[in-house]
Design a protein around this motif. Structure first.
Motif, PDB file in Angstrom:
ATOM      1  N   GLY B  36       0.764  -1.242   0.000  1.00 27.20           N
ATOM      2  CA  GLY B  36       0.000   0.000   0.000  1.00 27.20           C
ATOM      3  C   GLY B  36       0.795   1.294   0.000  1.00 27.20           C
ATOM      4  N   THR B  81      12.577  -4.517   3.153  1.00 29.86           N
ATOM      5  CA  THR B  81      13.327  -4.949   4.337  1.00 29.86           C
ATOM      6  C   THR B  81      13.837  -6.370   4.149  1.00 29.86           C
ATOM      7  OG1 THR B  81      12.028  -3.521   5.746  1.00 29.86           O
ATOM      8  CG2 THR B  81      13.198  -5.328   6.827  1.00 29.86           C
ATOM      9  N   ARG B  84      16.759  -6.301   1.764  1.00 26.35           N
ATOM     10  CA  ARG B  84      17.958  -5.754   2.406  1.00 26.35           C
ATOM     11  C   ARG B  84      18.636  -6.764   3.304  1.00 26.35           C
ATOM     12  NH1 ARG B  84      17.236  -0.164   5.594  1.00 26.35           N
ATOM     13  NH2 ARG B  84      19.396  -0.650   6.049  1.00 26.35           N
ATOM     14  N   GLU B  85      17.806  -7.520   4.017  1.00 24.75           N
ATOM     15  CA  GLU B  85      18.349  -8.379   5.077  1.00 24.75           C
ATOM     16  C   GLU B  85      18.697  -9.778   4.584  1.00 24.75           C
ATOM     17  OE1 GLU B  85      15.464  -8.125   8.238  1.00 24.75           O
ATOM     18  OE2 GLU B  85      16.170  -6.141   8.853  1.00 24.75           O
ATOM     19  N   ARG B 101      17.397  -0.331   0.267  1.00 22.99           N
ATOM     20  CA  ARG B 101      17.815   0.499   1.398  1.00 22.99           C
ATOM     21  C   ARG B 101      17.478   1.964   1.164  1.00 22.99           C
ATOM     22  NH1 ARG B 101      22.934   2.218   2.604  1.00 22.99           N
ATOM     23  NH2 ARG B 101      23.817   1.208   0.767  1.00 22.99           N
ATOM     24  N   GLY B 105      11.776   5.234   4.140  1.00 24.41           N
ATOM     25  CA  GLY B 105      12.425   4.944   5.413  1.00 24.41           C
ATOM     26  C   GLY B 105      12.054   3.533   5.844  1.00 24.41           C
ATOM     27  N   VAL B 106      12.469   3.183   7.040  1.00 27.52           N
ATOM     28  CA  VAL B 106      12.252   1.821   7.543  1.00 27.52           C
ATOM     29  C   VAL B 106      10.782   1.417   7.474  1.00 27.52           C
ATOM     30  CG1 VAL B 106      12.317   0.421   9.651  1.00 27.52           C
ATOM     31  CG2 VAL B 106      14.290   1.810   9.009  1.00 27.52           C
ATOM     32  N   ALA B 107       9.888   2.305   7.866  1.00 25.33           N
ATOM     33  CA  ALA B 107       8.461   1.956   7.903  1.00 25.33           C
ATOM     34  C   ALA B 107       7.943   1.630   6.508  1.00 25.33           C
ATOM     35  CB  ALA B 107       7.656   3.098   8.526  1.00 25.33           C
ATOM     36  N   ASN B 108       8.358   2.401   5.520  1.00 23.18           N
ATOM     37  CA  ASN B 108       7.916   2.114   4.156  1.00 23.18           C
ATOM     38  C   ASN B 108       8.616   0.890   3.581  1.00 23.18           C
ATOM     39  OD1 ASN B 108       6.058   4.187   4.175  1.00 23.18           O
ATOM     40  ND2 ASN B 108       7.443   5.659   3.232  1.00 23.18           N
ATOM     41  N   ASN B 110       9.290  -1.707   5.289  1.00 25.93           N
ATOM     42  CA  ASN B 110       8.636  -2.872   5.880  1.00 25.93           C
ATOM     43  C   ASN B 110       7.340  -3.237   5.178  1.00 25.93           C
ATOM     44  OD1 ASN B 110      10.526  -3.406   7.877  1.00 25.93           O
ATOM     45  ND2 ASN B 110       9.519  -2.133   9.419  1.00 25.93           N
ATOM     46  N   ARG B 111       6.815  -2.329   4.362  1.00 26.08           N
ATOM     47  CA  ARG B 111       5.547  -2.574   3.684  1.00 26.08           C
ATOM     48  C   ARG B 111       5.660  -2.593   2.165  1.00 26.08           C
ATOM     49  NH1 ARG B 111       0.458  -3.912   5.036  1.00 26.08           N
ATOM     50  NH2 ARG B 111      -0.463  -2.026   4.179  1.00 26.08           N
TER      51      ARG B 111
ATOM     52  N   LEU C  65       7.939  -1.822  12.199  1.00 25.55           N
ATOM     53  CA  LEU C  65       7.497  -0.430  12.105  1.00 25.55           C
ATOM     54  C   LEU C  65       6.757  -0.206  10.786  1.00 25.55           C
ATOM     55  CD1 LEU C  65       8.081   2.210  13.809  1.00 25.55           C
ATOM     56  CD2 LEU C  65       9.756   2.744  12.022  1.00 25.55           C
ATOM     57  N   VAL C  66       5.560   0.372  10.861  1.00 23.39           N
ATOM     58  CA  VAL C  66       4.808   0.724   9.644  1.00 23.39           C
ATOM     59  C   VAL C  66       4.190   2.097   9.848  1.00 23.39           C
ATOM     60  CG1 VAL C  66       4.259  -1.690   9.089  1.00 23.39           C
ATOM     61  CG2 VAL C  66       2.630  -0.332  10.416  1.00 23.39           C
ATOM     62  N   GLY C 140      13.036   7.981   8.531  1.00 23.98           N
ATOM     63  CA  GLY C 140      11.649   8.069   8.087  1.00 23.98           C
ATOM     64  C   GLY C 140      10.770   8.811   9.085  1.00 23.98           C
TER      65      GLY C 140
END
Lengths: 746, 292, 164
Positions: B36, B81, B84-85, B101, B105-108, B110-111, C65-66, C140
């Motif tokens: 999303g 993520t 990357r990992e 990477r 950011g991290v939150a985006n 992750n999704r 984290l989202v 972020g």
């Protein structure tokens, strides 16, 4: 000599616990029974006459509450200074996003659709989009000549200086609009009751500004208007005068509907419709001697105020007073002008005119250095103001300020000379070019001239029934530490533990008017009043029998007894203008500010010529601030201000088209992330301040003035190319380099 | 928030087969939504034209990274993520790991998913030049079965892809044959993180006996689709990289791309930077472009 | 407050929030952010931009984290969520929250819930991060007040490392 126990220490932030647990409640966290949502129908053109307003018939408009200018009970204006800005456009619009109609509904999604379902037909009128066009007056959009305000500062005999000059140095410097970008958008809740009147809860800096504006708009007496500040998620000036508009809108809807109304902007509406930093253009013409001394000069400082006057005259004032920087000018002419354009009105943003004129001054000093053949260090050293000398407004410097010594300290802290030598070699090879840049500046805290006298701020301190102390002030917390510092001061004054002091929520029903939370005045001016009022409490209790060297428990008991016996224990202090501070509003001359803070900032910049991007690699911020009341808060203010200054210089560009901001989203309006900023290294000097609480000077806005010119100076040092306009994006650096002669680039 | 949730339908059937069946029965009606991070931004802005969405988030059939001797198969639902990992991706496909990477950011991260990045088909998408450079292949799936297509040519125009309306990407396949190559990637955005790219580049090269044996240069944000600079690649093959070549290459880059002026940047800037990045890659290739 | 009356098109979604099972009746495309704030009254998670840029809305979903403004409610079905309210199980603050208080990591506080959760995620993955890793891990989450310096100090303090 510091024998204080609490002032000078980093005590816990008063409301900090709520902030780290998610308990702090901002406007959008609040609801009320029966509450409606409100929204604003806004102009889509920059200027024109409204011919027709149509409502899409597919909506059941009976479900909505609608308000237009005709529903305004009082005066259709946002009462501030000039009162020329309507609350709702009445027949004519003068800028994109100007509010025309208000709608309310209980479902915010249905409301959103309804806003889009209102069509407005205009007869467009010619609009003006640049300061230059406005000055030409081919189209008059405000007053007789598009000019909101002018100032003239005249010191000394300017005519004779040009012949004596060995060099005459000229330059033109421009700065763009900047969005405050508080992370919490503007929001208010309004509720109306025929007996109580109107109550406004808002994300705001100045409850009494809103109070005054609501009285005029709604035709209500003072006691029927109540304004309460909610926890506020950042402000930076963007919530100084703007909240009077959104509050007025919510209030009108609340009055018409009989229900509480919440208006919350989304990011795009907040960015496109609310105030920004005034764009500026400064022209310098300076007479300099062959040994680099400023003999005199002319400065023309012009700012773009947008479509209505609002705060432009005051921004202009501060800009012209700071235009000469921390230097001695034997004579000078400073002409300031604020002009109208067809943009949403520009407004307050940290620094308030000074970042603009100081950008120009500090870029110009480097230019003077080049012309004369001196280093940026030396040119400044030879012109710094000293004790006994006068500023551009003929204010005598009464403190033993040694800016040369501060400069030396900053040079050491930034490793300036060693880096400059190294960079000369390193820059020969490869696409990366590095440079160092200096900015020296000052910032006057408090309202200008007779402003503080006019504000006549009042603060109260209350002894509560349980023996604790409560500070009563209209000064608002929005991250800068108002709650903490004012409680610290009260604690110190009363020699009580910090935990015994609370501060009342700024509610115009509960607290006196301590003036607006602007102009870096809170710690310095309001803090002094808190101290006085607290001492008044002590005096009352001591007069009632409490002995001088009381313990906190004894004080508490005495306070409880007094309240039980007398019903309340309160002490008020009113601002008393210091003796010997004279300002002439006509001549614009004299003691402009009770005190100045002084600073030397040094930036190390890296430009990568494969991408033309400039980044700040290291930043030293050294400032003299009178007294550091709270080390962590003070450092936090400076670091945050420097970050905004770096954004102002390198990242934050408002893209305008036909007077409307096109990049009104966080994706496209670029502020620095944690990955973009260098270590911002903050250092203080303390010389005291007889006019400030415990010797403090105001520091909130100071850090905004230095970063942009230090960075532009550093980029010129790195590339050998001049940049006199910010924001300075990679695209701008690219264009300048590709248009330069190869020999101009090292 | 400029969309009304009441106006939208979102279904989450739970298995790939059920999703494909839905797409087949009503082609063009259901918009798949994975993490999303693109669709929901359009939705919040009031700019999402599709009213019916089907969730493909967390479908087991689209997850996971399968490591085979000759190729790696990345589930289209893999998040940045996860890319990357992942050990093999980080080691053998650093262009893709870097792109992951650099996306948000991290939150985006992750999704956001690799499949989503491809299908959203923004010319500024960070991972697409890497997929071009690696000559990725896509396995597309529908009720009618599977087909395997080269990623090169998948984008036919601005936000246009050669995928049927009832198909999904199931896996992205990368051949494990780039360990001996110099791998170069760089993203140029408005800031160091959370930036839409103004130019992004992924390139691979190998030098043998002083001449270019193989080279692949892919760029994003400089054309309506992510592109490989095939003309320049052809010109470079079998040649020594010499200083004299720099000027020709830069001109070739400018000729091969169609950058635009937009809210973020200018065509001139993009062209100049693209030329500089290619030159930087070639300089690295000369220095160390033999075996890893 | 949007009326809670029955609406066709809404569905029941069960999820765990801060360790407690919850069931809400919402539109499947309601944003998780709005479900947390309005249906569940957990207003600690904030809206700063609505486009996944500022990170004020960040929460942990199944430990990751989202940005909750970009998660449709239906996709959170069955998930375990942690919001700022759930970080500290009782009145005692976590080391991270205490560090933010001690080091000045919170000024206006609006970015703070998201920033703390992003820091939590970072420290879960890298218990002893370098300053570079902290910068990247928080990139972020936008903060307009602090210039990030004291946030970095807070994270390093909570990690038990020495700030660089």
């Amino acid at each position: 000599m510091k024998e204080e126990q609490i002032v000078g220490k980093s005590v816990p932030r008063k409301e900090g616990r709520d902030k780290v647990t998610g308990a702090a409640r901002y406007i959008d966290d609040m609801t009320m029974p029966g509450m409606l949502y409100g929204a604003t129908v806004r102009s889509q053109i920059p200027r024109g006459v409204i011919k027709k307003i149509s409502f899409d018939s597919r909506f059941n408009w009976a479900e909505f509450v609608a308000v237009s200018a005709k529903d305004i009970p009082g005066k259709n204006c946002i009462a501030l200074i000039g009162d020329d800005q309507p609350c709702l456009a009445d027949g004519v619009v003068n800028h994109p996003e100007e509010p025309i109609l208000l709608l309310a509904h209980q479902n915010p999604h249905v409301l959103r659709k309804a806003v889009d379902a209102v069509s407005i037909e205009y007869e467009p009128l010619p609009a003006v989009f640049t300061m230059e066009d406005s000055e030409r007056c081919s189209q008059i959009i405000w007053g007789a000549d598009n000019t909101f305000k002018t100032f003239l500062i005249a010191k000394g005999d300017i005519e004779s200086v040009w012949e004596k000059a060995d060099y005459i140095v000229e330059g033109e410097y421009t700065t763009g609009a900047q969005e405050q970008l508080y992370i919490e958008n503007n929001g208010v809740i309004a509720a109306f009751d025929a007996d109580q009147g109107i109550t406004i809860w808002g994300s705001l800096q100045c409850p009494y500004y809103v109070h005054k504006a609501m009285m005029a708009l709604l035709n209500l007496p003072s006691e029927k208007v109540r304004v309460v500040q909610a926890e506020t998620g950042g402000a930076f000036g963007g919530k100084e005068d703007y909240p009077s508009i959104i509050a007025g809108h919510a209030a009108l809807l609340a009055m018409k509907s009989g229900r509480p109304v919440k208006i919350i902007y989304d990011r795009m509406e907040d960015m496109t419709a609310t105030t920004k930093r005034h764009p500026s253009r400064t022209r310098h013409r300076t007479a300099v001697s062959k040994d680099g001394k400023i003999l005199g000069g002319e400065i023309e400082f012009t700012i773009d105020g947008g479509a209505y006057a609002t705060l432009s005259s005051v921004v202009l004032s501060r800009g012209v007073i700071h235009a000469g920087g921390p230097y001695y000018w034997p004579c000078i002419r400073i002409r300031g002008k604020a002009v109208a354009t067809s943009h949403p009105p520009h407004g307050a943003f940290r620094g308030f005119g000074a970042p603009q004129s100081l950008f120009a001054m500090e870029r110009h000093m480097d230019r003077i250095a080049q012309v004369v053949g001196l280093s940026p260090v030396e040119i400044r050293r030879r012109n710094f103001l000293k004790l006994g000398e006068t500023t551009t407004t003929d204010q005598v410097i009464r403190e033993e300020i040694d800016l040369g010594k501060f400069l030396d300290r900053a040079l050491v802290l930034s490793d300036y000379h060693a880096k400059k030598s190294r960079f000369v070699n390193e820059n020969q090879i490869g696409p990366v070019k590095k440079g160092m840049g200096i900015a020296a500046f000052l910032h006057g805290a408090g309202f200008t001239g007779s402003g503080e006298r006019y504000l006549a701020s009042v603060v109260g301190v209350e002894g509560c029934a349980d023996g604790t102390i409560r500070v009563l002030a209209a000064s608002t917390e929005f991250g800068q530490g108002t709650n903490t510092v004012l409680c610290q001061i009260a604690a110190e004054a009363l020699k009580l533990p910090y935990d015994c002091i609370q501060i009342a929520q700024p509610d115009t029903n509960q607290v006196p008017n301590s003036g607006p939370t602007v102009a870096s005045r809170t710690a310095m001016v309001v803090g002094n009043l808190v101290r006085s009022a607290a001492i008044g409490i002590r005096q009352t209790l001591v007069a009632g029998g409490l002995h001088d060297s009381y313990s906190p428990e004894e004080f508490q008991a005495a306070c409880q007894r007094h309240v039980a016996e007398h019903g309340e224990l309160r002490s008020y202090a009113r601002y008393d203008p210091p003796a010997g501070v004279f300002w002439d509003d006509q001549k614009y001359s004299g003691e402009a500010y009770a005190s100045f803070a002084w600073a030397i900032y040094i930036a190390e910049v890296r430009v990568d010529l494969s991408t033309y991007a400039a980044t700040v690699e290291d930043f030293v911020a050294l400032q003299e601030v009178g007294r550091v009341l709270h080390p962590i808060l003070a450092k936090g203010q400076i670091a945050g201000g420097v970050a905004q200054g770096i954004g102002f210089a390198l990242y934050e560009k408002v893209v305008w088209q036909n007077g409307r901001m096109q990049n009104g989203q966080m994706t496209n309006y670029i502020m620095p992330t944690s990955a973009d900023l260098p270590s911002i290294r903050v250092f203080f000097e303390e010389m005291g301040n007889i006019h400030g609480a415990y010797g403090a000077k105001g520091i909130g806005e100071l850090p905004m003035d230095g970063p942009a010119p230090a960075i532009a100076n550093a980029i010129e040092d790195a590339l050998g190319t001049r940049f006199d306009s910010i924001p300075l994006l990679p695209e701008d650096i690219f264009e300048a380099i590709s248009n330069s002669e190869p020999s101009e680039i090292r | 928030m400029r969309s009304a949730p009441a106006d939208f339908t979102l279904r989450a059937p739970g298995t790939l087969q059920q999703v494909l069946a839905l797409l087949a029965t009503e082609p063009g009606t259901w918009l798949p939504i994975s993490g999303g991070t693109d669709v929901m931004v359009q939705y919040a802005a009031g700019k999402l034209s599709s009213r019916q969405l089907v969730s493909i988030w967390n479908l087991t059939e689209l997850r996971g990274i399968e490591v085979l001797p000759d190729e790696v198969k990345i589930g289209a639902g893999c998040t940045y993520t996860e890319l990357r990992e992942h050990d093999v991706i980080a080691r053998e496909f650093p262009l893709l790991a870097n792109a992951a990477r650099w996306t948000g950011g991290v939150a985006n991260q992750n999704r956001g998913t690799l499949g989503g990045n491809i299908v959203n088909a923004s010319p500024a998408a960070d991972s697409l030049p890497a997929l071009l450079a690696y000559a990725a292949e896509l396995v597309l799936v529908s009720v009618r079965g599977e087909r395997r297509v080269p990623y090169h040519g998948f984008h036919t125009g601005y936000k246009k892809i050669t995928m049927e309306s009832d198909e999904l990407i199931r896996v992205i396949c990368l051949a494990r044959r780039f360990s001996g190559y110099l791998q170069y990637s760089r993203k140029v955005g408005a800031r160091n993180a959370q930036a839409i790219s103004k130019v992004c580049m992924a390139a691979l090269g190998r030098i043998r006996n002083g001449v270019v044996e193989d080279v692949r240069i892919a760029l994003g944000s400089v054309a309506p689709v992510p592109i490989r600079l095939t003309d320049i690649e052809q010109m470079l093959k079998g040649r020594r990289i010499e200083p004299a070549l720099q000027g020709v290459v830069k001109k070739g880059v400018v000729a091969a791309i169609q950058p635009i002026d937009d809210i973020r940047s200018s065509a001139r800037y993009r062209a100049a930077v693209a030329g500089n990045l290619v030159a930087e890659f070639l300089a690295q290739l000369v220095d160390g472009g033999t075996l890893a | 407050m949007i009326s809670n009356s029955e609406r066709p098109g809404q569905c029941e979604i069960s999820l765990a929030v801060n360790g407690e099972p919850k069931t809400v009746r919402v539109y499947p495309m309601a944003r998780l952010l709005d479900v947390l704030r309005h249906e569940l009254g957990l207003t600690g998670t904030k809206e700063g931009c609505g486009e996944g840029e500022c990170g004020s809305c960040s929460v942990l979903m199944n430990g990751k984290l989202v940005n909750s403004c970009l998660v449709p409610a239906l996709q959170a079905a069955g998930a375990g969520l942690t919001t700022i309210e759930g970080l500290a199980p009782g009145p005692q603050l976590t080391a991270l929250q205490a560090a933010f208080l001690k080091c000045g990591g919170a000024q206006c506080g609006i970015c703070t819930p998201g920033m703390i959760l992003a820091s939590r995620q970072l420290l879960d993955k890298k218990p002893k991060p370098t300053l570079e890793e902290v910068r990247e891990g928080l990139s972020g989450n936008l903060c307009r007040c602090t210039g990030y310096m004291q946030i970095f100090e807070a994270v390093m303090e909570a990690a038990g490392g020495n700030p660089e």
